[in-house]
Design a protein around this motif. Structure first.
Motif, mmCIF file in Angstrom:
data_model
loop_
_atom_site.group_PDB
_atom_site.id
_atom_site.type_symbol
_atom_site.label_atom_id
_atom_site.label_comp_id
_atom_site.label_asym_id
_atom_site.label_seq_id
_atom_site.Cartn_x
_atom_site.Cartn_y
_atom_site.Cartn_z
ATOM 1 N N SER A 95 4.229 2.055 48.447
ATOM 2 C CA SER A 95 5.467 2.562 49.054
ATOM 3 C C SER A 95 5.850 3.940 48.533
ATOM 4 C CB SER A 95 6.612 1.567 48.803
ATOM 5 O OG SER A 95 6.317 0.302 49.357
ATOM 6 N N GLY A 96 4.933 4.579 47.807
ATOM 7 C CA GLY A 96 5.179 5.931 47.312
ATOM 8 C C GLY A 96 5.583 6.014 45.864
ATOM 9 N N GLY A 97 5.668 4.866 45.190
ATOM 10 C CA GLY A 97 6.090 4.846 43.797
ATOM 11 C C GLY A 97 4.934 4.952 42.821
ATOM 12 N N PRO A 98 5.204 4.747 41.546
ATOM 13 C CA PRO A 98 4.166 4.899 40.517
ATOM 14 C C PRO A 98 3.187 3.736 40.507
ATOM 15 C CG PRO A 98 6.194 4.091 39.528
ATOM 16 C CD PRO A 98 6.513 4.380 40.969
ATOM 17 N N SER A 99 2.031 3.977 39.906
ATOM 18 C CA SER A 99 1.061 2.922 39.612
ATOM 19 C C SER A 99 1.063 2.688 38.106
ATOM 20 C CB SER A 99 -0.345 3.327 40.058
ATOM 21 O OG SER A 99 -0.428 3.458 41.451
ATOM 22 N N TRP A 100 0.653 1.513 37.701
ATOM 23 C CA TRP A 100 0.497 1.243 36.273
ATOM 24 C C TRP A 100 -0.582 0.181 36.103
ATOM 25 C CZ3 TRP A 100 4.756 -0.040 39.156
ATOM 26 C CH2 TRP A 100 5.060 -1.414 39.311
ATOM 27 N N ASN A 101 -1.123 0.110 34.902
ATOM 28 C CA ASN A 101 -2.115 -0.913 34.578
ATOM 29 C C ASN A 101 -1.385 -2.223 34.315
ATOM 30 O OD1 ASN A 101 -4.449 0.714 34.733
ATOM 31 N ND2 ASN A 101 -4.061 1.519 32.677
ATOM 32 N N VAL A 102 -1.531 -3.171 35.239
ATOM 33 C CA VAL A 102 -0.840 -4.461 35.104
ATOM 34 C C VAL A 102 -1.534 -5.285 34.032
ATOM 35 C CG1 VAL A 102 -0.102 -6.544 36.301
ATOM 36 C CG2 VAL A 102 -0.223 -4.374 37.537
ATOM 37 N N LEU A 103 -0.774 -5.726 33.050
ATOM 38 C CA LEU A 103 -1.320 -6.589 32.006
ATOM 39 C C LEU A 103 -1.412 -8.010 32.557
ATOM 40 C CD1 LEU A 103 0.551 -5.211 28.854
ATOM 41 C CD2 LEU A 103 -1.601 -4.462 29.908
ATOM 42 N N LEU A 104 -2.548 -8.665 32.319
ATOM 43 C CA LEU A 104 -2.847 -9.953 32.937
ATOM 44 C C LEU A 104 -3.273 -10.983 31.906
ATOM 45 C CD1 LEU A 104 -4.905 -8.371 35.857
ATOM 46 C CD2 LEU A 104 -2.586 -9.335 36.051
ATOM 47 N N GLY A 105 -3.337 -12.229 32.342
ATOM 48 C CA GLY A 105 -3.732 -13.317 31.454
ATOM 49 C C GLY A 105 -2.679 -14.403 31.358
ATOM 50 N N ARG A 106 -1.661 -14.340 32.230
ATOM 51 C CA ARG A 106 -0.629 -15.379 32.248
ATOM 52 C C ARG A 106 -1.198 -16.673 32.834
ATOM 53 N NH1 ARG A 106 0.791 -10.773 34.210
ATOM 54 N NH2 ARG A 106 2.468 -9.523 33.298
ATOM 55 N N LYS A 107 -0.673 -17.787 32.373
ATOM 56 C CA LYS A 107 -0.931 -19.077 32.999
ATOM 57 C C LYS A 107 0.318 -19.472 33.793
ATOM 58 C CE LYS A 107 -5.059 -20.156 31.350
ATOM 59 N NZ LYS A 107 -5.205 -21.234 30.370
ATOM 60 N N ASP A 108 0.141 -20.445 34.674
ATOM 61 C CA ASP A 108 1.245 -20.936 35.488
ATOM 62 C C ASP A 108 1.959 -22.089 34.801
ATOM 63 O OD1 ASP A 108 0.723 -19.174 37.640
ATOM 64 O OD2 ASP A 108 -0.907 -20.487 38.320
ATOM 65 N N GLY A 109 3.282 -22.110 34.935
ATOM 66 C CA GLY A 109 4.082 -23.167 34.345
ATOM 67 C C GLY A 109 3.950 -24.482 35.086
ATOM 68 N N LEU A 110 4.342 -25.542 34.408
ATOM 69 C CA LEU A 110 4.249 -26.892 34.964
ATOM 70 C C LEU A 110 5.603 -27.409 35.426
ATOM 71 C CD1 LEU A 110 1.920 -28.446 32.217
ATOM 72 C CD2 LEU A 110 1.266 -27.250 34.311
ATOM 73 N N THR A 111 6.640 -26.618 35.227
ATOM 74 C CA THR A 111 7.995 -27.055 35.572
ATOM 75 C C THR A 111 8.751 -25.930 36.270
ATOM 76 O OG1 THR A 111 8.872 -26.315 33.434
ATOM 77 C CG2 THR A 111 8.136 -28.615 33.583
ATOM 78 N N ALA A 112 9.790 -26.324 36.993
ATOM 79 C CA ALA A 112 10.731 -25.364 37.573
ATOM 80 C C ALA A 112 12.082 -25.568 36.908
ATOM 81 C CB ALA A 112 10.833 -25.569 39.082
ATOM 82 N N ASN A 113 12.927 -24.550 36.965
ATOM 83 C CA ASN A 113 14.218 -24.618 36.277
ATOM 84 C C ASN A 113 15.305 -24.069 37.196
ATOM 85 O OD1 ASN A 113 16.386 -24.580 34.531
ATOM 86 N ND2 ASN A 113 15.378 -23.375 32.937
ATOM 87 N N GLN A 114 15.783 -24.916 38.100
ATOM 88 C CA GLN A 114 16.790 -24.466 39.048
ATOM 89 C C GLN A 114 18.091 -24.085 38.343
ATOM 90 O OE1 GLN A 114 19.398 -26.703 42.302
ATOM 91 N NE2 GLN A 114 17.249 -26.611 42.969
ATOM 92 N N ALA A 115 18.491 -24.875 37.346
ATOM 93 C CA ALA A 115 19.719 -24.567 36.602
ATOM 94 C C ALA A 115 19.589 -23.220 35.895
ATOM 95 C CB ALA A 115 20.020 -25.677 35.592
ATOM 96 N N GLY A 116 18.407 -22.954 35.339
ATOM 97 C CA GLY A 116 18.168 -21.672 34.678
ATOM 98 C C GLY A 116 18.223 -20.514 35.651
ATOM 99 N N ALA A 117 17.702 -20.742 36.853
ATOM 100 C CA ALA A 117 17.755 -19.692 37.873
ATOM 101 C C ALA A 117 19.202 -19.379 38.243
ATOM 102 C CB ALA A 117 16.964 -20.120 39.106
ATOM 103 N N ASN A 118 20.038 -20.399 38.270
ATOM 104 C CA ASN A 118 21.447 -20.196 38.615
ATOM 105 C C ASN A 118 22.203 -19.400 37.559
ATOM 106 O OD1 ASN A 118 21.776 -21.436 41.188
ATOM 107 N ND2 ASN A 118 21.700 -23.465 40.248
ATOM 108 N N THR A 119 21.746 -19.473 36.324
ATOM 109 C CA THR A 119 22.499 -18.832 35.237
ATOM 110 C C THR A 119 21.837 -17.563 34.697
ATOM 111 O OG1 THR A 119 21.412 -20.289 33.609
ATOM 112 C CG2 THR A 119 23.547 -20.996 34.467
#
Length: 334
Positions: free
Chosen positions: A141-165
């Motif tokens: 979209s015309g913005g900067p590029s950067w080297n994305v750091l990688l190696g994350r794993k996916d979580g096993l839970t969701a946190n709706q209450a945390g999202a609300n706060t």
């Protein structure tokens, strides 16, 4: 007593530590080359997919970066925002107040994931796909590029209450927003730089209509709103009108990633209350940062890229933590 062999001793220890670092890499360490031997084309797959999505949906770039942002602010960058109600997931973050009928782009993430799975099965996490898609969205979209750091794993839970706060709200004061950024290890520069993502994309009337007529119970509009801009917004968002009506966050270049967001703030044309407060809050340390970014797009781009890296480092699951979801919408085996 050890002085005669001190240099040798320290050299030996340093060598052992270096070997151990390679044999047992730090679990908390993300790397730009994480998939270089297991899925070397992952960045190009994501970029091509985002570019394709942009041909039919000019909003998708802003939507994808917002997904990454809303993911990272809730229990870290673990892909939890992508989980549907399923199996042990009884409440989805998708249905939290900041996200419901607002966040979008899940279909694009699913499409990217399918393409990657066909090329590199069970290798790339959904959390990393969000980080890569955010970078591609900005650079395309015309913005900067950067080297994305990688190696994350996916979580096993969701946190709706945390999202609300935890997710910053467009109705909160600058002090509250600053506190939420601080809670996840981000400073004032990160706050201003990342707010600059509002230089593209749209916002629904319901997220700023409180500024247009009866601001804070005064019976008058928000005094920090440019009066001409106010008139335009009142037409787009009439009282008792459709709260889901979309408005450009940046009225001048709504689909381009540039520094116009900050020049808009200087003339009181920030759409959300939290946008304008960065410049209109008396005595705030954010004012000088806004001025700098408004006058120097390169400074903004550099700061934004670094702040995206900082945000992407919020509490990632790595090593033996979490999993690589084969379907971003559900935990494996559910």
């Amino acid at each position: 007593m050890f002085s005669t062999n001190n240099t040798y001793y320290h050299s030996l220890v340093a060598t052992i530590l270096l070997v151990l670092t390679f044999v047992f890499p730090s679990e908390g360490q993300l790397s730009a080359s994480f998939y270089s031997s297991t899925c070397s084309n992952v960045s190009s797959i994501v970029r091509d997919s985002v570019q394709q999505a942009l041909t039919s949906d000019s909003r998708i770039a802003a939507s994808l970066i917002r997904l990454h942002f809303h993911d990272c602010f809730v229990d870290g960058c673990d892909g939890s925002i992508l989980l549907d109600v399923d199996g042990n997931i009884t409440e989805s973050e998708k249905n939290a107040a900041p996200n419901e009928n607002s966040v979008r782009g899940f279909d694009v993430v699913d499409s990217i994931k399918s393409t990657i799975e066909a090329s590199c099965p069970a290798v790339v996490s959904c959390a990393d796909i969000l980080a890569l898609a955010a970078e591609a969205s900005v650079s395309l979209s015309g913005g900067p590029s950067w080297n994305v750091l990688l190696g994350r794993k996916d979580g096993l839970t969701a946190n709706q209450a945390g999202a609300n706060t935890s997710i910053p709200s467009p109705f909160q004061s600058l002090a509250n927003i600053t506190s939420k950024f601080s809670d996840v290890g981000l400073d004032t520069t990160d706050l201003v730089a990342l707010s600059g993502a509002h230089t593209f994309g749209r916002a629904q009337c319901q997220f700023f209509s409180q500024r247009l007529l009866n601001f804070n119970g005064t019976g008058s509009p928000d005094p920090t709103l440019n009066t001409t801009y106010l008139g335009t917004l009142q037409q787009n968002c009439p009282q008792n009108g459709n709260g889901a009506t979309l408005n450009n966050l940046d009225p001048s270049t709504p689909d381009t990633f540039d520094n116009k967001y900050f020049t808009n703030l200087l003339i009181n044309q920030g759409l959300l209350q939290t946008d304008q407060e960065l410049f209109s809050t008396d005595g705030s340390s954010t004012i000088s940062i806004v001025n700098n970014f408004a006058n120097n797009q390169s400074a903004f781009f550099e700061a934004f890229a670094q702040s995206m890296i900082n945000m992407g480092n919020i509490s990632p699951l790595t090593g033996t933590q979490g999993q690589i979801r084969t379907d971003c919408k559900k935990v494996n085996g559910s």
